[in-house]
Design a protein around this motif. Structure first.
Motif, PDB file in Angstrom:
ATOM      1  N   VAL A   1      -4.822   6.378  -2.518  1.00 30.89           N
ATOM      2  CA  VAL A   1      -4.331   5.127  -1.948  1.00 30.89           C
ATOM      3  C   VAL A   1      -4.190   4.092  -3.060  1.00 30.89           C
ATOM      4  O   VAL A   1      -5.169   3.739  -3.714  1.00 30.89           O
TER       5      VAL A   1
ATOM      6  N   ILE B   1       0.842  -1.194   0.000  1.00 35.34           N
ATOM      7  CA  ILE B   1       0.000   0.000   0.000  1.00 35.34           C
ATOM      8  C   ILE B   1       0.876   1.243   0.000  1.00 35.34           C
ATOM      9  O   ILE B   1       1.860   1.319   0.736  1.00 35.34           O
TER      10      ILE B   1
ATOM     11  N   ILE C   1      -3.236   0.263  -3.864  1.00 37.12           N
ATOM     12  CA  ILE C   1      -3.153  -1.040  -3.205  1.00 37.12           C
ATOM     13  C   ILE C   1      -2.807  -2.081  -4.257  1.00 37.12           C
ATOM     14  O   ILE C   1      -3.581  -2.317  -5.186  1.00 37.12           O
TER      15      ILE C   1
END
Length: 103
Positions: free
Chosen positions: A66, A52, A68
């Motif tokens: 974000v 992450i 991931i």
């Protein structure tokens, strides 16, 4: 008042707000700088591992894009609120997405 048990992973600005304004206990807040990649492992029905990375969303202080990346290679990108800035073209996850874009 948040009492856990889950940890809150966030940017340093958000961490400061959580601790100083919302009185969240220090032990429940995990800070990650923009561009820093960290690993997370979840063991539920299936074990899932992910890398992450938070990127500056150019929105309110502490806001993050974000990225991931799962162990199977899939990448999920959460933007929430953001304001585009040309520097985002340099974010590795976005460069990779552009390079792999199907025409």
């Amino acid at each position: 008042k948040y009492k856990g048990p889950a940890l809150i992973h966030c940017t340093p600005v958000t961490a400061s707000l959580l601790r100083n304004v919302h009185n969240v206990q220090e032990c429940l807040v995990v800070e990650h700088r923009y561009g820093e990649t960290w690993n997370y492992k979840y063991s539920g029905e299936e074990e899932v591992e992910a890398s992450i990375t938070f990127y500056d969303a150019n929105h309110c202080p502490g806001a993050a894009i974000v990225a991931i990346q799962l162990s199977d290679g899939k990448v999920h990108l959460h933007t929430g609120d953001m304001r585009y800035h040309p520097k985002m073209k340099a974010y590795p996850v976005l460069r990779e997405a552009i390079r792999n874009k199907k025409t």
